[in-house]
Design a protein around this motif. Sequence first.
Motif, mmCIF file in Angstrom:
data_model
loop_
_atom_site.group_PDB
_atom_site.id
_atom_site.type_symbol
_atom_site.label_atom_id
_atom_site.label_comp_id
_atom_site.label_asym_id
_atom_site.label_seq_id
_atom_site.Cartn_x
_atom_site.Cartn_y
_atom_site.Cartn_z
ATOM 1 N N LEU A 1 50.689 -169.080 148.514
ATOM 2 C CA LEU A 1 49.542 -168.656 149.312
ATOM 3 C C LEU A 1 49.626 -167.178 149.671
ATOM 4 C CD1 LEU A 1 48.900 -171.510 151.928
ATOM 5 C CD2 LEU A 1 47.550 -170.969 149.903
ATOM 6 N N VAL B 1 45.953 -164.973 145.622
ATOM 7 C CA VAL B 1 45.417 -166.279 146.009
ATOM 8 C C VAL B 1 44.578 -166.158 147.278
ATOM 9 C CG1 VAL B 1 46.048 -168.607 146.775
ATOM 10 C CG2 VAL B 1 47.295 -167.531 144.906
ATOM 11 N N MET B 2 45.027 -165.323 148.217
ATOM 12 C CA MET B 2 44.287 -165.145 149.464
ATOM 13 C C MET B 2 42.855 -164.673 149.205
ATOM 14 S SD MET B 2 47.243 -163.350 151.818
ATOM 15 C CE MET B 2 46.150 -163.202 153.219
ATOM 16 N N ILE C 1 40.723 -167.506 147.971
ATOM 17 C CA ILE C 1 40.320 -168.379 149.079
ATOM 18 C C ILE C 1 39.137 -167.775 149.830
ATOM 19 C CG2 ILE C 1 41.065 -169.326 151.313
ATOM 20 C CD1 ILE C 1 43.863 -169.613 150.106
ATOM 21 N N LEU D 1 47.177 -168.578 156.326
ATOM 22 C CA LEU D 1 47.366 -167.441 155.437
ATOM 23 C C LEU D 1 48.168 -166.336 156.129
ATOM 24 C CD1 LEU D 1 43.841 -167.158 153.730
ATOM 25 C CD2 LEU D 1 45.942 -168.173 152.826
ATOM 26 N N ALA E 1 51.716 -167.401 155.960
ATOM 27 C CA ALA E 1 52.233 -167.233 154.600
ATOM 28 C C ALA E 1 52.460 -165.755 154.253
ATOM 29 C CB ALA E 1 51.267 -167.867 153.609
#
Length: 254
Positions: free
Chosen positions: A175, A185-186, A189, A248, A251
């Motif tokens: 993540l 990936v963030m 999202i 997030l 992470a």
Amino acid sequence: MTTATTSPAETEKAPETAHKRSPLAALGGQNISLIGALVVVLGLFGVLNDNYLSLSNMQVIAEAATITGLLAIVQTVVIICGGLDISVGSQVGVASVVSAMVFTSTGSSAFVGVLAAVGVGVLVGVLNGLVIVYGRVNPTIATLAGLAAYKGLAQLLSDGRAQGYVLNNDFFVFLGRGKIAGLPVMVWILIAVAIAVHVMLKYTDIGRNLYAIGGNDTAARLAGININKYLVAVYALIGVVAAVAGILLTARTG
């Protein structure tokens, strides 16, 4: 007296012309000016710093903007229906603390940590909605109190110290630092949430009802829309997205 007539050919062209203009019309003059200003700023910084427009730097900027972007998206939804939520930052903090604490206390279970954070987000969002709708408290006052209360809750839960360490878990590493097709990936999202909210607002009855509530709540109520249910659901949605932002944040910082 003479009257102007429109030929069938002109009538057929009118919808086509309107369709061609629809992208700019949908974007709106104000948004176009903002995009233009953004392009100017990017160009200026690109001239001042050769590395500014590099792919790696754009990715870093995008990652840093993800959490704020998520909150801005759901804040837009609540503003559309005539509300406001000032407490989103504190909601992120509570979710982040809970995700890290539950993760470490359950033998490093990322799933349980994420689930706990989302659960807290739902509870906090529903609480805001209930206070505003059924307690009849002004949204600004209610969420301003929530801003302080949820921040205090995060401090109490964490005892004012950093909690847990999640970078020994593959899911949190993915993540916070993973990439798909070259993009973090963030950022994916953020894009997914933005598309989902856009589709909800533009193409569903839910979105039309939210616009109706924000435009004229009396007319919306007379039209049969359950305003209280919609408002509580919107604040719950804010809590969920704030929880995602908190996960997030956990992470990203580890």
